[in-house]
Structures are given as C-alpha cells and as structure tokens.
Design a protein around this motif. Structure first.
Motif, PDB file in Angstrom:
ATOM      1  N   PHE A  55      44.244  42.379  64.692  1.00  0.00           N
ATOM      2  CA  PHE A  55      44.575  43.294  65.880  1.00  0.00           C
ATOM      3  C   PHE A  55      44.418  43.102  67.160  1.00  0.00           C
ATOM      4  O   PHE A  55      43.127  42.387  67.361  1.00  0.00           O
ATOM      5  N   ILE A  56      45.411  42.929  68.055  1.00  0.00           N
ATOM      6  CA  ILE A  56      45.238  42.380  69.561  1.00  0.00           C
ATOM      7  C   ILE A  56      45.435  43.403  70.276  1.00  0.00           C
ATOM      8  O   ILE A  56      46.807  43.771  70.580  1.00  0.00           O
ATOM      9  N   ASP A  57      44.757  43.639  71.526  1.00  0.00           N
ATOM     10  CA  ASP A  57      45.282  44.521  72.676  1.00  0.00           C
ATOM     11  C   ASP A  57      46.063  43.746  73.220  1.00  0.00           C
ATOM     12  O   ASP A  57      46.152  42.742  73.589  1.00  0.00           O
ATOM     13  N   VAL A  58      47.125  44.631  73.898  1.00  0.00           N
ATOM     14  CA  VAL A  58      48.175  43.669  74.760  1.00  0.00           C
ATOM     15  C   VAL A  58      47.420  43.576  76.059  1.00  0.00           C
ATOM     16  O   VAL A  58      47.964  42.345  76.633  1.00  0.00           O
ATOM     17  N   MET A  59      46.993  44.431  76.730  1.00  0.00           N
ATOM     18  CA  MET A  59      46.144  44.396  78.284  1.00  0.00           C
ATOM     19  C   MET A  59      44.884  43.779  78.310  1.00  0.00           C
ATOM     20  O   MET A  59      44.145  44.859  77.938  1.00  0.00           O
ATOM     21  N   MET A  60      44.658  42.479  78.667  1.00  0.00           N
ATOM     22  CA  MET A  60      43.428  42.005  78.667  1.00  0.00           C
ATOM     23  C   MET A  60      43.145  41.133  79.535  1.00  0.00           C
ATOM     24  O   MET A  60      44.376  40.395  79.870  1.00  0.00           O
ATOM     25  N   PRO A  61      42.138  40.957  80.255  1.00  0.00           N
ATOM     26  CA  PRO A  61      42.055  40.056  81.379  1.00  0.00           C
ATOM     27  C   PRO A  61      42.009  38.546  80.670  1.00  0.00           C
ATOM     28  O   PRO A  61      41.997  38.443  79.613  1.00  0.00           O
ATOM     29  N   ARG A  62      42.240  37.520  81.518  1.00  0.00           N
ATOM     30  CA  ARG A  62      42.078  36.132  81.223  1.00  0.00           C
ATOM     31  C   ARG A  62      43.622  35.678  80.431  1.00  0.00           C
ATOM     32  O   ARG A  62      44.392  35.601  80.807  1.00  0.00           O
ATOM     33  N   LEU A  63      43.502  36.053  79.154  1.00  0.00           N
ATOM     34  CA  LEU A  63      44.406  35.696  78.134  1.00  0.00           C
ATOM     35  C   LEU A  63      44.809  37.124  77.462  1.00  0.00           C
ATOM     36  O   LEU A  63      43.882  37.304  76.680  1.00  0.00           O
ATOM     37  N   PHE A  78      48.009  28.784  61.986  1.00  0.00           N
ATOM     38  CA  PHE A  78      47.812  29.990  62.309  1.00  0.00           C
ATOM     39  C   PHE A  78      48.889  30.849  62.169  1.00  0.00           C
ATOM     40  O   PHE A  78      48.716  32.130  62.334  1.00  0.00           O
ATOM     41  N   SER A  79      50.257  30.259  62.086  1.00  0.00           N
ATOM     42  CA  SER A  79      51.356  31.265  62.399  1.00  0.00           C
ATOM     43  C   SER A  79      51.570  32.173  61.062  1.00  0.00           C
ATOM     44  O   SER A  79      52.149  33.002  61.268  1.00  0.00           O
ATOM     45  N   ALA A  80      50.849  31.919  60.045  1.00  0.00           N
ATOM     46  CA  ALA A  80      50.895  32.742  58.680  1.00  0.00           C
ATOM     47  C   ALA A  80      49.975  33.992  58.874  1.00  0.00           C
ATOM     48  O   ALA A  80      50.328  34.985  58.303  1.00  0.00           O
ATOM     49  N   ILE A  81      48.901  33.841  59.951  1.00  0.00           N
ATOM     50  CA  ILE A  81      48.199  35.221  60.050  1.00  0.00           C
ATOM     51  C   ILE A  81      49.028  36.273  60.696  1.00  0.00           C
ATOM     52  O   ILE A  81      49.481  36.081  61.903  1.00  0.00           O
ATOM     53  N   ALA A  82      48.785  37.400  60.082  1.00  0.00           N
ATOM     54  CA  ALA A  82      49.540  38.826  60.392  1.00  0.00           C
ATOM     55  C   ALA A  82      48.771  38.900  61.817  1.00  0.00           C
ATOM     56  O   ALA A  82      47.895  39.252  61.863  1.00  0.00           O
ATOM     57  N   VAL A  83      49.849  39.328  62.730  1.00  0.00           N
ATOM     58  CA  VAL A  83      49.251  39.963  64.231  1.00  0.00           C
ATOM     59  C   VAL A  83      49.895  41.334  64.415  1.00  0.00           C
ATOM     60  O   VAL A  83      51.064  41.494  64.569  1.00  0.00           O
ATOM     61  N   VAL A  84      49.006  42.209  64.727  1.00  0.00           N
ATOM     62  CA  VAL A  84      49.514  43.533  65.056  1.00  0.00           C
ATOM     63  C   VAL A  84      49.178  43.818  66.441  1.00  0.00           C
ATOM     64  O   VAL A  84      47.731  43.842  66.606  1.00  0.00           O
ATOM     65  N   MET A  85      49.957  44.091  67.306  1.00  0.00           N
ATOM     66  CA  MET A  85      49.715  44.543  68.599  1.00  0.00           C
ATOM     67  C   MET A  85      49.120  45.821  68.717  1.00  0.00           C
ATOM     68  O   MET A  85      49.718  46.723  68.079  1.00  0.00           O
ATOM     69  N   LEU A  86      48.278  46.057  69.650  1.00  0.00           N
ATOM     70  CA  LEU A  86      47.724  47.340  70.163  1.00  0.00           C
ATOM     71  C   LEU A  86      48.088  47.933  71.403  1.00  0.00           C
ATOM     72  O   LEU A  86      47.779  46.764  72.316  1.00  0.00           O
ATOM     73  N   SER A  87      48.474  48.626  71.727  1.00  0.00           N
ATOM     74  CA  SER A  87      48.922  49.319  73.161  1.00  0.00           C
ATOM     75  C   SER A  87      48.546  50.670  73.267  1.00  0.00           C
ATOM     76  O   SER A  87      49.170  51.462  72.468  1.00  0.00           O
ATOM     77  N   SER A  88      48.481  51.131  74.613  1.00  0.00           N
ATOM     78  CA  SER A  88      48.380  52.593  75.079  1.00  0.00           C
ATOM     79  C   SER A  88      49.640  52.882  75.258  1.00  0.00           C
ATOM     80  O   SER A  88      49.985  54.119  75.572  1.00  0.00           O
ATOM     81  N   ARG A  89      50.395  51.783  75.784  1.00  0.00           N
ATOM     82  CA  ARG A  89      51.899  52.109  76.088  1.00  0.00           C
ATOM     83  C   ARG A  89      52.978  52.088  75.009  1.00  0.00           C
ATOM     84  O   ARG A  89      52.804  51.066  74.072  1.00  0.00           O
ATOM     85  N   ASP A  90      53.808  52.863  74.790  1.00  0.00           N
ATOM     86  CA  ASP A  90      54.723  52.992  73.601  1.00  0.00           C
ATOM     87  C   ASP A  90      55.920  52.716  74.059  1.00  0.00           C
ATOM     88  O   ASP A  90      56.954  53.265  73.463  1.00  0.00           O
ATOM     89  N   GLY A  91      56.330  51.953  75.101  1.00  0.00           N
ATOM     90  CA  GLY A  91      57.688  51.588  75.689  1.00  0.00           C
ATOM     91  C   GLY A  91      58.176  50.521  74.797  1.00  0.00           C
ATOM     92  O   GLY A  91      57.807  49.673  73.913  1.00  0.00           O
ATOM     93  N   LEU A  92      59.645  50.827  74.721  1.00  0.00           N
ATOM     94  CA  LEU A  92      60.508  49.950  74.211  1.00  0.00           C
ATOM     95  C   LEU A  92      60.234  48.271  74.682  1.00  0.00           C
ATOM     96  O   LEU A  92      60.564  47.445  73.866  1.00  0.00           O
TER      97      LEU A  92
END
Length: 129
Positions: A55-63, A78-92
């Motif tokens: 689970f990874i936040d969209v907006m973070m410093p550095r990277l 690592f490409s097979a690891i599922a990645v779920v983006m987390l954001s407080s913004r729900d935009g398209l």
C-alpha cells in the motif's frame, strides 16, 4: 501442524498516523506489517522483505508513490507484487496516473479495515481475512 507464514504487507506513507493506523488494522487481521516513510526507505526494505502486497501513498517527499510504483513494476524481480495506491484525492487524473505506472488498485483515504482487507483479498491468492 505448522502455522502458515503471515502475509507480509508493506505500508509506505509519510504520515505516521496513516502508517500506524494501517499497521494496527492489518496486524489485527494476522498480517505481518512492514512500514516505510517514503519510496527510498521502501525500496531498500522491499529487497530484504519481499512483501506480498504494498500500500503506497501517492504524495510523499523525495520519491513519491507514482515513481516508486513505476520502479517496482519495471523490475522483473518485483513486478508481480500487487501495489495499491493510497490518496486523499479521488480525482480521475490521479487514478489514471496510478494505472499508467502499473498500480493494481486505488484507495481513497481515509480507508477502512474492510477496504484494506478487500484489496488484499482481491490481489493476494489464498488470503482470507
């Protein structure tokens, strides 16, 4: 009878509150949680820990989350690891950008325990909360 190994879940977010909340919810569901404060911190830990889902936040410093996801998905180890983006913004735009870098799902903060576990169930075979 051997106890099955706990599912390894990584939570990458620059907010201590978000990391701690996700950690508590996921540990309560029997997961082993690895946390990281940004993409650089996460990349080193991913090599050592090999999480089942991230689970990874969209907006973070550095990277940021998009850059980190793109790096993971472009690396065959690592490409097979599922990645779920987390954001407080729900935009398209945010969701489309997440898909363009290879994320598997997009969750809007604040998230619930049910949303986290449903995301794991959708992307990790054999996981039952």
């Amino acid at each position: 009878m051997e106890k099955p190994l706990a599912l390894k879940v990584m939570v990458i977010d620059d907010s201590k509150t978000i990391r701690r909340t996700a950690e508590l919810l996921l540990e309560h569901a029997g997961c082993r949680v690895i946390t990281a404060i940004d993409g650089f911190d996460a990349l080193a830990k991913i090599v050592d820990e090999r999480p089942d889902i991230i689970f990874i936040d969209v907006m973070m410093p550095r990277l940021d989350g998009y850059q980190t996801c793109a790096l993971l998905k472009s690396n065959s180890a690592f490409s097979a690891i599922a990645v779920v983006m987390l954001s407080s913004r729900d935009g398209l735009f945010d969701k489309a950008r997440g898909r363009s870098v290879g994320s598997d799902q997009f969750l809007t903060k604040p998230f619930s325990k049910q949303e986290l576990l449903a995301a794991i169930g959708a992307h990790v075979p054999g996981f039952a909360a």
